[in-house]
Design an enzyme around this catalytic site. Structure first.
Site, PDB file in Angstrom:
ATOM      1  N   ARG A 118       0.952  -1.226  -0.095  1.00 37.95           N
ATOM      2  CA  ARG A 118      -0.225   0.179  -0.179  1.00 37.95           C
ATOM      3  C   ARG A 118       0.869   1.262  -0.139  1.00 37.95           C
ATOM      4  O   ARG A 118       0.619   2.220  -0.683  1.00 37.95           O
ATOM      5  CB  ARG A 118      -1.054   0.066   1.033  1.00 37.95           C
ATOM      6  N   ASP A 235      -2.214  37.762 -13.494  1.00 32.60           N
ATOM      7  CA  ASP A 235      -3.185  37.218 -12.815  1.00 32.60           C
ATOM      8  C   ASP A 235      -4.555  37.395 -13.248  1.00 32.60           C
ATOM      9  O   ASP A 235      -5.006  38.464 -13.408  1.00 32.60           O
ATOM     10  CB  ASP A 235      -3.021  37.634 -11.392  1.00 32.60           C
TER      11      ASP A 235
END
Length: 298
Positions: A118, A235
């Site tokens: 895992r 931005d």
């Protein structure tokens, strides 16, 4: 961790010691203070040995195979049953893989294989998911000069691995942290009294550190370049405004489109002439690539 695995990690731009620490912490989460996998210890004789295949359960781009190998090797050391594992990598990081492809094989004590399973898959699936998502952006930008960039929006503790996965997927890395590149954003500009003042203060304090400046308008972009900035973050600008900034700034600065970008708009943004598209979702929202570990039954 074998010397070959360390070599592969270094070739990928990863620090083996840092990877080792990540793995040690991850194994402790599973094995607890006593270092014990109670199910495997109870059901599998210590002497039993098997081979398992690491298999893709979905189409995508693989990344992190050497990291997964390091998990199995580290687990063998941690469990301490006196035997090692042998990992053979079949695929290579950055390759497109298809459902059913064997990516690696692992031979060793069965307890080790199942104990490490895992942790190895958590890292491999995560990194491959980032690489797969990044490749979709790189493909969308094909034909333009623009490249897709990652951000600092990474999983705490896994930044180096996730940024490597971006590279494996065809993207490029921005700054690693707050220490290697100065980024003047809106709050810095507000606190310093403007974009030019903020840029000057950073340049005076850290003359050798690269400086990037976030701007919201064409006027701010021009002001920043005239103050000396050579890397601008544009931005939340629509493509039409991005094209205006490209025309006004020319080759005086590298230009990065950032904020609210989507794959649907990627080609249009790339066509404006910007150098980069900054996409936080590469690391904060990529789904995993489904990969499994299958013990051979023959």
């Amino acid at each position: 961790m074998t010397s070959e695995t360390e070599r592969l990690l270094r070739a990928a731009g990863l620090d083996p010691d840092q990877v080792r620490r990540i793995i040690e912490n991850a194994l402790v989460e599973d094995l607890g203070p006593d270092g014990l996998d109670v199910t495997s210890t109870a059901t599998i004789p210590a002497a039993q040995t098997d081979t398992a295949d690491v298999v893709a359960r979905a189409d995508g781009v693989v990344a992190g195979l050497a990291v997964a190998a390091a998990v199995f090797e580290s687990a063998a050391e941690a469990i301490g049953i006196g035997r090692t594992v042998e990992v053979s990598l079949v695929a290579h990081d950055g390759e497109r893989v298809a459902r059913g492809d064997v990516l690696a094989t692992v031979t060793g004590p069965t307890r080790v294989l199942l104990t490490a399973e895992r942790t190895a898959l958590n890292l491999l699936c995560r990194m491959s998911g980032v690489a797969t998502h990044t490749r979709a952006w790189a493909d969308a930008l094909a034909g333009s000069k623009a490249m897709v960039l990652d951000t600092r929006k990474t999983t705490p503790g896994l930044r180096a691995l996730e940024k490597y996965a971006v590279r494996a997927g065809g993207g490029t890395n921005k700054r690693m942290g707050l220490h290697d590149v100065a980024m003047v954003k809106d709050n810095h500009k507000f606190a310093a009294g403007g974009v030019a003042a903020a840029y000057r203060r950073v340049r005076e304090a850290f003359p050798d550190v690269p400086v990037q400046v976030e701007v919201d308008t064409l006027a701010e972009a021009v002001e920043a370049v005239e103050a000396g900035a050579d890397f601008l973050l544009l931005d939340n600008m629509p493509p039409a405004v991005l094209a205006e900034v490209v025309a006004a700034v020319g080759d005086r600065a590298e230009l990065e489109a950032t904020g609210g970008l989507t794959l649907t708009d990627a080609a249009a943004v790339g066509a404006t002439g910007v150098d980069y598209l900054s996409v936080g979702a590469l690391t904060h929202s990529s789904p995993i690539l489904d990969i499994a570990l299958d013990l051979r039954t023959e």
